[in-house]
Design an enzyme around this catalytic site. Sequence first.
Site, PDB file in Angstrom:
ATOM      1  N   ASP A   1      89.564  32.983  21.461  1.00 31.10           N
ATOM      2  CA  ASP A   1      90.578  34.031  21.407  1.00 31.10           C
ATOM      3  C   ASP A   1      90.136  34.988  20.326  1.00 31.10           C
ATOM      4  O   ASP A   1      89.735  34.579  19.240  1.00 31.10           O
ATOM      5  CB  ASP A   1      91.972  33.487  21.130  1.00 31.10           C
ATOM      6  CG  ASP A   1      93.029  34.536  21.480  1.00 31.10           C
ATOM      7  OD1 ASP A   1      93.121  34.909  22.667  1.00 31.10           O
ATOM      8  OD2 ASP A   1      93.737  35.011  20.580  1.00 31.10           O
TER       9      ASP A   1
ATOM     10  N   PHE B   1      81.707  45.549  25.673  1.00 29.05           N
ATOM     11  CA  PHE B   1      82.968  45.642  26.425  1.00 29.05           C
ATOM     12  C   PHE B   1      84.088  45.935  25.442  1.00 29.05           C
ATOM     13  O   PHE B   1      83.879  46.013  24.232  1.00 29.05           O
ATOM     14  CB  PHE B   1      83.232  44.338  27.191  1.00 29.05           C
ATOM     15  CG  PHE B   1      83.598  43.162  26.309  1.00 29.05           C
ATOM     16  CD1 PHE B   1      82.616  42.461  25.626  1.00 29.05           C
ATOM     17  CD2 PHE B   1      84.913  42.750  26.172  1.00 29.05           C
ATOM     18  CE1 PHE B   1      82.939  41.378  24.816  1.00 29.05           C
ATOM     19  CE2 PHE B   1      85.259  41.661  25.359  1.00 29.05           C
ATOM     20  CZ  PHE B   1      84.267  40.984  24.682  1.00 29.05           C
TER      21      PHE B   1
HETATM   22  P1  IMP Z   1      91.684  37.693  24.497  1.00 27.02           P
HETATM   23  O1  IMP Z   1      90.863  36.900  23.520  1.00 27.02           O
HETATM   24  O2  IMP Z   1      91.455  37.289  25.901  1.00 27.02           O
HETATM   25  O3  IMP Z   1      93.121  37.754  24.088  1.00 27.02           O
HETATM   26  O4  IMP Z   1      91.165  39.194  24.485  1.00 27.02           O
HETATM   27  C1  IMP Z   1      90.625  39.751  23.356  1.00 27.02           C
HETATM   28  C2  IMP Z   1      90.515  41.252  23.493  1.00 27.02           C
HETATM   29  O5  IMP Z   1      90.006  41.720  22.239  1.00 27.02           O
HETATM   30  C3  IMP Z   1      89.538  41.713  24.546  1.00 27.02           C
HETATM   31  O6  IMP Z   1      90.143  41.996  25.764  1.00 27.02           O
HETATM   32  C4  IMP Z   1      88.965  42.964  23.904  1.00 27.02           C
HETATM   33  O7  IMP Z   1      89.810  44.050  24.139  1.00 27.02           O
HETATM   34  C5  IMP Z   1      88.997  42.628  22.426  1.00 27.02           C
HETATM   35  N1  IMP Z   1      87.713  42.039  22.007  1.00 27.02           N
HETATM   36  C6  IMP Z   1      87.468  40.741  21.672  1.00 27.02           C
HETATM   37  N2  IMP Z   1      86.174  40.558  21.372  1.00 27.02           N
HETATM   38  C7  IMP Z   1      85.587  41.747  21.561  1.00 27.02           C
HETATM   39  C8  IMP Z   1      84.238  42.178  21.428  1.00 27.02           C
HETATM   40  O8  IMP Z   1      83.295  41.437  21.126  1.00 27.02           O
HETATM   41  N3  IMP Z   1      84.033  43.483  21.699  1.00 27.02           N
HETATM   42  C9  IMP Z   1      85.013  44.350  22.053  1.00 27.02           C
HETATM   43  N4  IMP Z   1      86.271  43.991  22.209  1.00 27.02           N
HETATM   44  C10 IMP Z   1      86.567  42.692  21.960  1.00 27.02           C
END
Ligand code: IMP
Length: 191
Positions: A67, A151
């Site tokens: 996460d 991304f």
């Molecule tokens: P989750 O961990 O699925 O809640 O999503 C984390 C969100 O944080 C992602 O959808 C991205 O928008 C952002 N995020 C997390 N890690 C990265 C990264 O390495 N690069 C860019 N955005 C990130």
Amino acid sequence: MKIVAATGNPHKLREIREILAGMEIVSEAEAGFTDEIEETGKTFLGNALLKARAVAAATGLPALADDSGLCVEALGGAPGVYSARYAALFAPAGWTAGNRALLLRNLEGETNRRAYFACAVALVFPDGREVTAEGRSYGEILYAPRGEGGFGYDPLFYSEELKKSFAEAGEEEKNGVSHRGRALRALLEKL
Ligand code: IMP
């Protein structure tokens, strides 16, 4: 050891496979897991554990969840755990642009651009053992996107270590200093 990556995000899966090269990482779909897991935790670690526990219980395999999110100093740490749903949850009515545009708008006129990416990872075994680790990567929010790679918020995140945006960096370069790279390498050491 065969591990299920508890993520539906193909970009994360790709990074996890590169960083943990040598381990057999299968996707949720390959392991037959198709449920949506609601991320109700208030912390990165809480959400990572929630996802990994659900996938380990359903598949009977060790499950690895990540996460992660972006924490911006001038916004009191936002979007934080809401990074993926930032615009969906916090944009003004009628907003049609995405998360990155909302971040830029909320930082208009702000000169403190300090920010960090945070990542928590949890590896949960079917017998209940749990190993967790966290990682961070510091930098600044740019005034406009730069680069084509990566991304999410990558084009807006200028890495203080790489001296370029994460979207301008190569995959290996990003993984070398990224929050996810650091968290996963710390997890490997604990294992
Ligand atoms: P989750 O961990 O699925 O809640 O999503 C984390 C969100 O944080 C992602 O959808 C991205 O928008 C952002 N995020 C997390 N890690 C990265 C990264 O390495 N690069 C860019 N955005 C990130």
